[in-house]
Design a protein around this motif. Structure first.
Motif, mmCIF file in Angstrom:
data_model
loop_
_atom_site.group_PDB
_atom_site.id
_atom_site.type_symbol
_atom_site.label_atom_id
_atom_site.label_comp_id
_atom_site.label_asym_id
_atom_site.label_seq_id
_atom_site.Cartn_x
_atom_site.Cartn_y
_atom_site.Cartn_z
ATOM 1 N N GLU A 97 13.613 7.785 -4.646
ATOM 2 C CA GLU A 97 14.381 7.025 -3.530
ATOM 3 C C GLU A 97 13.750 6.334 -2.417
ATOM 4 O OE1 GLU A 97 16.965 10.449 -2.703
ATOM 5 O OE2 GLU A 97 17.989 10.497 -4.648
ATOM 6 N N LEU A 98 12.726 6.847 -1.849
ATOM 7 C CA LEU A 98 11.657 6.135 -0.996
ATOM 8 C C LEU A 98 11.544 5.018 -1.192
ATOM 9 C CD1 LEU A 98 9.688 9.373 0.275
ATOM 10 C CD2 LEU A 98 11.781 8.348 1.535
ATOM 11 N N ILE A 99 10.932 4.902 -2.470
ATOM 12 C CA ILE A 99 10.556 3.211 -3.037
ATOM 13 C C ILE A 99 11.769 2.331 -3.099
ATOM 14 C CG2 ILE A 99 9.585 2.067 -5.082
ATOM 15 C CD1 ILE A 99 8.137 4.653 -5.744
ATOM 16 N N LEU A 100 12.849 2.841 -3.337
ATOM 17 C CA LEU A 100 14.008 2.120 -3.442
ATOM 18 C C LEU A 100 14.451 1.650 -1.877
ATOM 19 C CD1 LEU A 100 16.454 3.543 -6.046
ATOM 20 C CD2 LEU A 100 14.940 1.671 -6.274
ATOM 21 N N SER A 101 14.246 2.715 -1.080
ATOM 22 C CA SER A 101 14.593 2.350 0.279
ATOM 23 C C SER A 101 13.809 1.370 0.888
ATOM 24 C CB SER A 101 14.483 3.702 1.163
ATOM 25 O OG SER A 101 15.349 4.517 0.701
ATOM 26 N N ILE A 102 12.407 1.488 0.779
ATOM 27 C CA ILE A 102 11.445 0.117 1.081
ATOM 28 C C ILE A 102 11.903 -1.070 0.698
ATOM 29 C CG2 ILE A 102 9.195 -0.444 0.769
ATOM 30 C CD1 ILE A 102 8.132 2.426 0.808
ATOM 31 N N ASP A 103 12.246 -1.259 -0.765
ATOM 32 C CA ASP A 103 12.730 -2.318 -1.130
ATOM 33 C C ASP A 103 13.852 -2.975 -0.397
ATOM 34 O OD1 ASP A 103 10.687 -2.231 -3.238
ATOM 35 O OD2 ASP A 103 11.880 -1.503 -4.935
ATOM 36 N N ALA B 120 0.875 -1.259 -0.129
ATOM 37 C CA ALA B 120 -0.086 0.186 0.133
ATOM 38 C C ALA B 120 0.765 1.193 0.027
ATOM 39 C CB ALA B 120 -0.871 -0.035 1.034
ATOM 40 N N VAL B 121 1.968 1.124 0.802
ATOM 41 C CA VAL B 121 2.778 2.423 0.943
ATOM 42 C C VAL B 121 3.606 2.618 -0.520
ATOM 43 C CG1 VAL B 121 4.654 3.335 2.026
ATOM 44 C CG2 VAL B 121 3.022 2.209 3.387
ATOM 45 N N VAL B 122 4.262 1.557 -1.183
ATOM 46 C CA VAL B 122 4.741 1.757 -2.236
ATOM 47 C C VAL B 122 3.823 2.284 -3.300
ATOM 48 C CG1 VAL B 122 5.791 0.301 -4.202
ATOM 49 C CG2 VAL B 122 6.248 -0.250 -1.728
ATOM 50 N N ASP B 123 2.497 1.737 -3.404
ATOM 51 C CA ASP B 123 1.611 2.186 -4.577
ATOM 52 C C ASP B 123 1.387 3.655 -4.296
ATOM 53 O OD1 ASP B 123 1.445 -0.535 -5.609
ATOM 54 O OD2 ASP B 123 -0.335 -0.994 -4.568
ATOM 55 N N GLN B 124 1.163 4.080 -3.283
ATOM 56 C CA GLN B 124 1.005 5.464 -2.648
ATOM 57 C C GLN B 124 2.029 6.348 -3.242
ATOM 58 O OE1 GLN B 124 0.840 7.882 1.382
ATOM 59 N NE2 GLN B 124 -0.707 6.292 1.189
ATOM 60 N N LEU B 125 3.410 5.934 -3.070
ATOM 61 C CA LEU B 125 4.546 6.402 -3.554
ATOM 62 C C LEU B 125 4.511 6.763 -4.875
ATOM 63 C CD1 LEU B 125 7.094 5.623 -0.592
ATOM 64 C CD2 LEU B 125 6.109 7.773 -1.076
ATOM 65 N N LYS B 126 4.111 5.592 -5.676
ATOM 66 C CA LYS B 126 4.382 5.503 -7.063
ATOM 67 C C LYS B 126 3.534 6.588 -7.489
ATOM 68 C CE LYS B 126 6.040 0.905 -7.841
ATOM 69 N NZ LYS B 126 5.925 -0.651 -7.929
ATOM 70 N N ASN B 127 2.274 6.725 -6.992
ATOM 71 C CA ASN B 127 1.101 7.591 -7.485
ATOM 72 C C ASN B 127 1.618 9.085 -7.372
ATOM 73 O OD1 ASN B 127 -0.592 5.632 -8.267
ATOM 74 N ND2 ASN B 127 -1.884 5.578 -6.296
ATOM 75 N N ARG B 128 2.218 9.363 -6.367
ATOM 76 C CA ARG B 128 2.796 10.659 -6.036
ATOM 77 C C ARG B 128 3.903 10.938 -7.050
ATOM 78 N NH1 ARG B 128 3.523 10.789 0.655
ATOM 79 N NH2 ARG B 128 1.118 10.177 1.346
ATOM 80 N N MET B 129 4.667 10.002 -7.163
ATOM 81 C CA MET B 129 5.840 10.220 -8.139
ATOM 82 C C MET B 129 5.436 10.539 -9.346
ATOM 83 S SD MET B 129 9.201 7.485 -9.063
ATOM 84 C CE MET B 129 8.065 6.291 -9.822
ATOM 85 N N MET B 130 4.385 9.579 -9.962
ATOM 86 C CA MET B 130 3.777 9.817 -11.387
ATOM 87 C C MET B 130 3.165 11.412 -11.208
ATOM 88 S SD MET B 130 4.782 7.540 -13.124
ATOM 89 C CE MET B 130 3.588 8.150 -14.502
ATOM 90 N N TYR C 165 10.502 17.311 -11.125
ATOM 91 C CA TYR C 165 11.238 16.152 -11.127
ATOM 92 C C TYR C 165 12.140 15.854 -9.789
ATOM 93 C CZ TYR C 165 10.074 16.425 -16.123
ATOM 94 O OH TYR C 165 9.383 16.574 -17.163
ATOM 95 N N GLU C 166 12.759 16.959 -9.123
ATOM 96 C CA GLU C 166 13.340 16.841 -7.855
ATOM 97 C C GLU C 166 12.401 15.846 -6.764
ATOM 98 O OE1 GLU C 166 15.561 19.426 -4.610
ATOM 99 O OE2 GLU C 166 14.819 20.228 -6.441
ATOM 100 N N ARG C 167 11.265 16.572 -6.821
ATOM 101 C CA ARG C 167 10.095 15.928 -5.917
ATOM 102 C C ARG C 167 10.095 14.396 -6.332
ATOM 103 N NH1 ARG C 167 6.852 17.522 -1.736
ATOM 104 N NH2 ARG C 167 8.671 18.861 -1.514
ATOM 105 N N ALA C 168 9.876 14.127 -7.656
ATOM 106 C CA ALA C 168 9.717 12.712 -8.094
ATOM 107 C C ALA C 168 10.789 11.859 -7.684
ATOM 108 C CB ALA C 168 9.356 12.861 -9.781
ATOM 109 N N GLN C 169 12.157 12.431 -7.838
ATOM 110 C CA GLN C 169 13.352 11.582 -7.390
ATOM 111 C C GLN C 169 13.233 11.286 -6.070
ATOM 112 O OE1 GLN C 169 15.397 10.295 -9.162
ATOM 113 N NE2 GLN C 169 16.943 9.411 -7.957
ATOM 114 N N GLU C 170 12.667 12.166 -4.973
ATOM 115 C CA GLU C 170 12.684 11.898 -3.787
ATOM 116 C C GLU C 170 11.846 10.696 -3.545
ATOM 117 O OE1 GLU C 170 11.259 15.116 -1.879
ATOM 118 O OE2 GLU C 170 13.082 16.496 -2.142
#
Length: 588
Positions: free
Chosen positions: A225-231, A199-209, A217-222
């Motif tokens: 990086e959070l998604i990679l940290s969760i992984d 659920a958290v990863v899906d939420q972050l992916k939506n925010r990134m898009m 793009y700076e916020r999208a990169q953040e």
């Protein structure tokens, strides 16, 4: 072993009842605590037949024993652990992690706080863990605090803090936040910490898009990086179970006198982490294993289910308030086999290193005992520290059986500095006068970090107090390194630099110097910080305390900008603080 006639008389009086026994050495020190279903059979076994090498070492040091009869085996289990905790006997297995394992705690406050804590005792919060890797706990907590704008401060301030301006806090200190907002965040965090990261990863992916579509793009990169940290955080949880209950699985591997205990912690159906202990034991394997578990769960919460190896006969169901299962087949038996295989691998990987350290300590103490003509087990070593007579302090460290005993360390604020020898006299007098007053036991050896002058100073005080204790000094070379050991008569004792004793002496000297200088710096830093803040116009005691509670150190306060300081004190005062602490050239 000595005084066999006295021991035999006491053996004849032992009852066939459950209880605990305490083995003592010739000094009356308790060196081992054990439990028994029948005291007469168990205690007699120590004085009959042939034992292995390690048990023989224990038996040879027994001069006397005491017993305490209990009404049940359950009572003897609990009593044994309390006695071990009280006396820390040298031959008992000890749960070495004094601070216990960290947990992530989520409060149930109106504005929840997420933090890493140890010794979880509160009932009004959520706990997640344990995390044997403290770094993993902090990384997970920091990650969630970046994703969710939870309250970061422990106590609600009167104004918005820096986290609010960074978008990492909703500032409940100045805004009325809808409780449902925090409730939704708390629910998602609990799911995440229980292993459901989707659920958290899906939420972050939506925010990134969304950020990408807005060309932010700076916020999208953040977010990326959070998604990679969760992984990364979730990557270690590679074994899953259908049962989502909190479960702990402990097993062991024993070989060559050393026991490796392995524990797997399963939360949300996934192996969260694992812990292990490799240690020499002088008792029965089952006794050591059960004792370790009893000590572990005195400092950590019980799981819903505890899995134990099927060969453990001790009934822990009356002691542990959780379901205990000894798997015989299926998935959970495979889990226990996996835990045992990990224990075996850890034993093989660490055995030689642990064994070598153990043997080196024993060899060093044996060499020291031979040099001094008496058995040496407990050593106190002293070092003084000051700057031109200011902040005059002393540190005492204690080594027991070649290992630092940090609970016995002591620090001393000394009187106005006159000379190094006067400082040594003061600390030795204070230490041993109190020991006499409290009728405490003296150590086997006292070492002063210095030459003949320091030795004579210590000896003068010991003689005045009529205390007979072996005294030596650590003599340094011209580069302030350990050079040799000197006895109380000024004779240099032969210590070869390639032998374990030399390395033990060096370790003790480094440790007492570190301990004394750390205390000295702490006092100096506090005094300097106080004097600087006292000079700042408009900064009264309330504002000083507020700054200090927030920044904790002068280094962090120096790193703050005027704007950040203004969040805590009025702008004019913040400018004064910034100007004065940056004018100050002292090293903190």
């Amino acid at each position: 072993m000595a005084n066999m006639d006295k021991i035999q008389d006491k053996l004849d009086l032992l009852p066939a009842k459950p209880g605990c026994y305490m083995m003592k050495d010739k000094h009356g020190t308790i060196i081992y605590v054990g439990k028994a279903k029948k005291l007469n059979n168990r205690v007699r076994s120590y004085f009959r037949g042939v034992h292995d090498t390690k048990t023989t070492r224990l038996v040879q040091n027994i001069d006397d024993f005491e017993t305490i009869v209990t009404d049940s085996e359950k009572e003897s289990l609990i009593l044994e652990i309390n006695l071990i905790k009280k006396y820390t006997p040298k031959y008992n297995i000890m749960f070495m992690d004094d601070k216990s394992y960290p947990y992530i705690m989520l409060t149930k406050d109106k504005a929840p706080v997420l933090s890493v804590i140890r010794n979880p005792k509160r009932k009004d919060v959520y706990y997640f863990g344990p995390f044997p890797d403290a770094g993993a706990a902090h990384k997970t907590k920091d990650l969630l605090n970046k994703i969710y704008p939870l309250r970061k401060c422990k106590h609600m301030p009167n104004r918005a803090c820096l986290y609010y301006h960074l978008g990492q806090c909703l500032a409940p200190c100045i805004h009325d936040i809808d409780p449902e907002i925090y409730q939704k965040m708390a629910t998602e965090i609990r799911k995440f910490l229980n292993g459901d990261t989707k659920a958290v990863v899906d939420q972050l992916k939506n925010r990134m898009m969304e950020a990408s579509e807005k060309m932010d793009y700076e916020r999208a990169q953040e977010y990326h990086e959070l998604i990679l940290s969760i992984d990364h955080v979730a990557s270690n949880q590679h074994v899953e179970f259908a049962d989502k209950k909190d479960q702990d699985a402990f097993n062991y591997y024993y070989d060559k006198g050393y026991l490796c205990i392995q524990g797997f912690f399963i939360r949300g159906g996934k192996i969260l982490d694992r812990a292990l202990s490799v240690t020499p034991i002088y008792e029965e394997v089952e006794d050591a294993f059960v004792s370790f578990l009893m000590q572990y769960y005195q400092k950590n919460p019980y799981p819903q289910i505890l899995y134990l190896p099927k060969d453990i006969q001790t009934d822990l169901s009356e002691v542990f308030p959780c379901k205990i299962i000894k798997p015989q087949r299926g998935e959970k038996l495979r889990l226990m086999e996996m835990v045992k295989e990990n224990a075996k691998k850890s034993h093989i990987d660490k055995f030689e290193l642990v064994k070598r350290k153990d043997e080196n300590r024993n060899e060093a103490l044996e060499e020291l005992s031979n040099l001094l003509g008496k058995k040496i087990s407990t050593i106190e070593i002293y070092d003084n520290s000051h700057i031109s007579g200011a902040f005059n302090v002393s540190g005492m460290v204690v080594f027991k059986d070649g290992k630092p005993s940090k609970k016995d360390y002591r620090t001393y604020k000394l009187d106005t500095y006159v000379s190094d020898t006067d400082s040594m006299k003061e600390v030795i007098y204070r230490r041993y006068f109190r020991l006499l007053k409290e009728q405490g036991k003296t150590n086997d050896l006292l070492i002063v970090d210095g030459g003949l002058g320091q030795i004579h100073a210590a000896k003068e005080i010991l003689d005045a107090l009529d205390i007979d204790i072996t005294l030596c000094g650590l003599v340094k070379d011209d580069k302030h390194r350990t050079a040799s050991l000197m006895d109380s008569e000024g004779n240099i004792l032969p210590v070869k630099k390639d032998q374990p004793l030399f390395f033990l002496l060096t370790q003790m000297q480094d440790e007492v110097h570190r301990f004394a200088i750390t205390f000295h710096k702490k006092l100096r830093s506090k005094a300097q910080t106080k004097s600087i803040l006292d000079e700042i116009p408009g900064l009264g005691s309330v504002r000083r305390k507020k700054l200090w509670n927030h920044y904790k150190s002068m280094k962090k306060m120096k790193a703050a900008s005027v704007e950040e300081l203004t969040e805590l004190v009025p702008k004019q005062v913040a400018e004064n603080v910034y100007r004065i602490i940056h004018e100050e050239k002292k090293d903190f």
